[in-house]
Design an enzyme around this catalytic site. Structure first.
Site, PDB file in Angstrom:
ATOM      1  N   PRO A  87      -0.955   3.125  -4.712  1.00  0.00           N
ATOM      2  CA  PRO A  87       0.196   3.594  -3.932  1.00  0.00           C
ATOM      3  C   PRO A  87      -0.188   4.607  -2.864  1.00  0.00           C
ATOM      4  O   PRO A  87       0.630   4.965  -2.026  1.00  0.00           O
ATOM      5  CB  PRO A  87       1.111   4.223  -4.989  1.00  0.00           C
ATOM      6  CG  PRO A  87       0.352   4.292  -6.253  1.00  0.00           C
ATOM      7  CD  PRO A  87      -0.885   3.482  -6.127  1.00  0.00           C
ATOM      8  N   GLU A 114      -3.685   6.496 -14.679  1.00  0.00           N
ATOM      9  CA  GLU A 114      -3.298   7.515 -13.705  1.00  0.00           C
ATOM     10  C   GLU A 114      -4.019   7.304 -12.376  1.00  0.00           C
ATOM     11  O   GLU A 114      -3.610   7.792 -11.344  1.00  0.00           O
ATOM     12  CB  GLU A 114      -3.673   8.877 -14.285  1.00  0.00           C
ATOM     13  CG  GLU A 114      -2.616   9.957 -14.375  1.00  0.00           C
ATOM     14  CD  GLU A 114      -1.183   9.572 -14.131  1.00  0.00           C
ATOM     15  OE1 GLU A 114      -0.620  10.093 -13.166  1.00  0.00           O
ATOM     16  OE2 GLU A 114      -0.617   8.773 -14.904  1.00  0.00           O
ATOM     17  N   ARG A 152      -2.500 -17.387   3.097  1.00  0.00           N
ATOM     18  CA  ARG A 152      -1.665 -18.332   3.844  1.00  0.00           C
ATOM     19  C   ARG A 152      -1.914 -18.264   5.351  1.00  0.00           C
ATOM     20  O   ARG A 152      -1.520 -19.158   6.091  1.00  0.00           O
ATOM     21  CB  ARG A 152      -0.174 -18.134   3.525  1.00  0.00           C
ATOM     22  CG  ARG A 152       0.382 -16.811   3.948  1.00  0.00           C
ATOM     23  CD  ARG A 152       1.755 -16.578   3.356  1.00  0.00           C
ATOM     24  NE  ARG A 152       2.753 -17.515   3.848  1.00  0.00           N
ATOM     25  CZ  ARG A 152       3.277 -17.486   5.075  1.00  0.00           C
ATOM     26  NH1 ARG A 152       2.887 -16.571   5.928  1.00  0.00           N
ATOM     27  NH2 ARG A 152       4.174 -18.369   5.439  1.00  0.00           N
ATOM     28  N   ASP A 167       6.613 -17.103  11.437  1.00  0.00           N
ATOM     29  CA  ASP A 167       7.037 -16.288  10.300  1.00  0.00           C
ATOM     30  C   ASP A 167       7.766 -15.035  10.748  1.00  0.00           C
ATOM     31  O   ASP A 167       7.446 -14.461  11.784  1.00  0.00           O
ATOM     32  CB  ASP A 167       5.824 -15.752   9.514  1.00  0.00           C
ATOM     33  CG  ASP A 167       5.169 -16.818   8.660  1.00  0.00           C
ATOM     34  OD1 ASP A 167       5.783 -17.867   8.458  1.00  0.00           O
ATOM     35  OD2 ASP A 167       4.039 -16.553   8.212  1.00  0.00           O
TER      36      ASP A 167
END
Ligand code: ADE
Length: 244
Positions: A87, A114, A152, A167
């Site tokens: 993150p 963690e 892709r 897209d």
């Protein structure tokens, strides 16, 4: 492209990597995928891969010796990017996926617990990517999202009709609405222009719908979009109609 994934949960990848487009990419020889269990590099009998943090506090930290050994075991060429899913990384976007799709090789490291010992980051990680501003229990789902978004875009994976350039996000615009048969469904019809057979009009309508949807839902994207004079005039008309 060759993708190696380092994880504590190798089984999580089997379904996703053997269905649909990912299966096709592998079957057609466009993707060589391998998953490696970080635990195989644990030195002790208990196969211990984590330990408590220096300085106290909760959670467990991936041990640097185990992780660096696991990376070095798969990294045969010095230039291959080693990407930690976490993150704290830069956020994955279409542009980032497009850049990664041009690499011949990616090594993805799935963090857990963690986090990872900072020295492993310094010594063996070259890039860090997050899939969004929320916290998952581990990097595996994030790695699968990244792999799907990247693979892709490899030429040939979506076939001749592959429309990656259309897209949502490819040109910083969201896609507009799509319709297929039947012509009427529960009282709802299809915009007449789509059945008019007038290709230039269809293209114009689609462009305007993409602009409208982006303006309504993600106006921040318009700042990076390449807009023509006609696009700008259409957006101005939308603003005027809304009384902005
Ligand atoms: N690991 C935990 N949360 C994550 C996120 N948002 N993106 C990538 N890896 C993660």
């Amino acid at each position: 492209m060759k993708i190696d994934v380092l994880t504590l949960f190798p089984d999580m990848f089997s379904a996703v990597m053997s269905e649909s487009m990912m299966w096709k990419a592998r079957e057609f020889g466009l993707l060589d995928f391998a998953v490696h269990d970080i635990r195989d590099q644990a030195a002790n009998k208990q196969r211990k891969v984590d330990d408590s943090p220096y300085g106290g506090g909760g959670g467990m930290i991936l041990k640097p010796d185990v992780l660096v050994r696991a990376i070095e075991a798969v990294k045969s060429d010095a230039d291959a990017p080693v990407i930690l899913l976490s993150p704290q990384g830069r956020v994955l976007t279409h542009q980032a996926a497009a850049e990664l799709s041009r690499q011949p090789r990616l090594i993805l490291v799935c963090g857990h617990y963690e986090g990872v010992d900072e020295r492993a980051r310094e010594l063996a990680i070259s890039d860090e990517i997050s899939i969004g501003d929320y916290v998952l229990t581990g990097g595996e789902l994030a790695a699968m999202v990244l792999i799907d978004a990247v693979v892709r875009l490899i030429p040939g994976v979506l076939g001749a009709e592959g429309a990656q350039h259309r897209d949502s996000h490819a040109n910083s615009l969201l896609e507009g609405p799509h319709y297929t048969r039947p012509p009427e469904f529960r009282g709802l019809g299809v915009p007449a222009v789509l059945t008019s057979g007038h290709h230039a009009e269809v293209d114009r309508w689609r462009r305007q719908q993409a602009l409208k949807r982006t303006w309504e839902r993600r106006p921040d994207l318009l700042e990076n979009a390449a807009l023509s004079e006609e696009d700008r005039a259409f957006l101005q008309q939308l603003r005027n109609e809304a009384g902005d």
